[in-house]
Design an enzyme around this catalytic site. Sequence first.
Site, PDB file in Angstrom:
ATOM      1  N   HIS A 196      37.356  75.503 -15.242  1.00 23.27           N
ATOM      2  CA  HIS A 196      38.102  74.720 -16.236  1.00 23.27           C
ATOM      3  C   HIS A 196      39.111  73.847 -15.509  1.00 23.27           C
ATOM      4  O   HIS A 196      39.934  74.330 -14.737  1.00 23.27           O
ATOM      5  CB  HIS A 196      38.823  75.657 -17.204  1.00 23.27           C
ATOM      6  CG  HIS A 196      39.729  74.941 -18.162  1.00 23.27           C
ATOM      7  ND1 HIS A 196      39.263  74.068 -19.122  1.00 23.27           N
ATOM      8  CD2 HIS A 196      41.083  74.966 -18.302  1.00 23.27           C
ATOM      9  CE1 HIS A 196      40.282  73.591 -19.818  1.00 23.27           C
ATOM     10  NE2 HIS A 196      41.389  74.119 -19.337  1.00 23.27           N
ATOM     11  N   LYS A 243      46.655  68.049 -18.571  1.00 21.85           N
ATOM     12  CA  LYS A 243      45.702  67.596 -17.537  1.00 21.85           C
ATOM     13  C   LYS A 243      44.988  66.318 -17.964  1.00 21.85           C
ATOM     14  O   LYS A 243      44.877  65.364 -17.183  1.00 21.85           O
ATOM     15  CB  LYS A 243      44.672  68.713 -17.278  1.00 21.85           C
ATOM     16  CG  LYS A 243      45.275  70.010 -16.750  1.00 21.85           C
ATOM     17  CD  LYS A 243      44.207  71.020 -16.384  1.00 21.85           C
ATOM     18  CE  LYS A 243      43.402  71.497 -17.587  1.00 21.85           C
ATOM     19  NZ  LYS A 243      44.231  72.251 -18.552  1.00 21.85           N
ATOM     20  N   ASP A 282      37.809  68.651 -18.557  1.00 20.72           N
ATOM     21  CA  ASP A 282      37.692  69.953 -19.217  1.00 20.72           C
ATOM     22  C   ASP A 282      36.852  70.963 -18.439  1.00 20.72           C
ATOM     23  O   ASP A 282      37.283  72.083 -18.210  1.00 20.72           O
ATOM     24  CB  ASP A 282      37.124  69.818 -20.634  1.00 20.72           C
ATOM     25  CG  ASP A 282      37.277  71.115 -21.414  1.00 20.72           C
ATOM     26  OD1 ASP A 282      38.420  71.606 -21.509  1.00 20.72           O
ATOM     27  OD2 ASP A 282      36.269  71.655 -21.894  1.00 20.72           O
ATOM     28  N   ARG A 326      60.177  72.943  -2.004  1.00 17.75           N
ATOM     29  CA  ARG A 326      60.777  71.610  -1.977  1.00 17.75           C
ATOM     30  C   ARG A 326      60.526  70.881  -0.669  1.00 17.75           C
ATOM     31  O   ARG A 326      60.827  69.695  -0.548  1.00 17.75           O
ATOM     32  CB  ARG A 326      62.290  71.716  -2.222  1.00 17.75           C
ATOM     33  CG  ARG A 326      62.632  72.340  -3.563  1.00 17.75           C
ATOM     34  CD  ARG A 326      64.124  72.381  -3.797  1.00 17.75           C
ATOM     35  NE  ARG A 326      64.709  71.056  -3.863  1.00 17.75           N
ATOM     36  CZ  ARG A 326      66.009  70.839  -4.086  1.00 17.75           C
ATOM     37  NH1 ARG A 326      66.843  71.848  -4.246  1.00 17.75           N
ATOM     38  NH2 ARG A 326      66.468  69.601  -4.123  1.00 17.75           N
TER      39      ARG A 326
END
Length: 320
Positions: free
Chosen positions: A138, A159, A177, A243
């Site tokens: 998916h 998405k 999808d 980060r």
Amino acid sequence: MHTITVEEFCKGMGLSVVSADEGAEMQITSSDINRPGLEMAGYFEYFAPGRVQVVGRSEIAYLTSRSTAHQIKYMETYFNKEFPCLIVCRGLDLPEDVLALAVAAKKPVLSSQQSTTQLVHRLIGYIDNLIAPRGTIHGVLMDIYGVGILFTGESGIGKSETALELIKRGHRLVSDDAVELCRVADNRLTGESPKLIRYLMEMRGIGIIDVRSMYGVGSVIRQKSIDLVIKMERWDDDKVYDRLGISEEYEEMLGIKIPRITVPVAPGRNLAIIAEVAARNFRLKAQGYNAAKELDRRMEMMMSGRAEELDPDDVSGMHF
């Protein structure tokens, strides 16, 4: 192991049937090809089962030069070995007695008009793709600056919306999808869209849209290697996010580890731009330049008292 009918195999390779039930199934386990010259001479010690057998002009010439008794003695043993089929090249014919043995052993005999070298080259690529491990995941797969990026995350995370924004910015959709995975090599994974939903996207509140019809053929691509995974997740104030980008994360799919970055989703974050930056950064790393390692090098120079040697404008060590 992959099972394919004789009819499907012939259609895929452009072969014709000499002797076989077209609906019969063949089990192919290897993309290695065998030319059974030694077996025709009676040597079976290292015969490898499961390989497609190919004979050409030299093998046919050898067989026809042998006596009928010789042909029957060794070819009967040969056809009782485990292999999916025998392909005869250049449109040549097997000796009648040999063909009768193949029929008795229920081994498909197929014919090609190509030379042996040409056929073997095509066979290896065709069978490699045929028996490659496959799966479905998916997600959304995009081609961004030539980098295949797979977006994953829970339903409703954004998405498809991110992919649509990327399409508007000139990048190409592979699949929305659901993505069909194929391990085409030990270190290479490709993805494509299932035929049912190819070039289609689901937009909540609007419905199904056809990306190719809406944005043109340049907005879609049939297949793409998967180079990077972007895992989208909802922002968690209690979680510490990377980060600097020094640590490496991977997503394992079909036995292959794909680099992965986790992108927190929050209001105001432009995920399309983040994806473009991720693609460009991936390409820089592939060319040998890592910005996080460059920062680490600069800090090390400062801590060692060599700050005067720092020159951020020096690109001599970069590879583009």
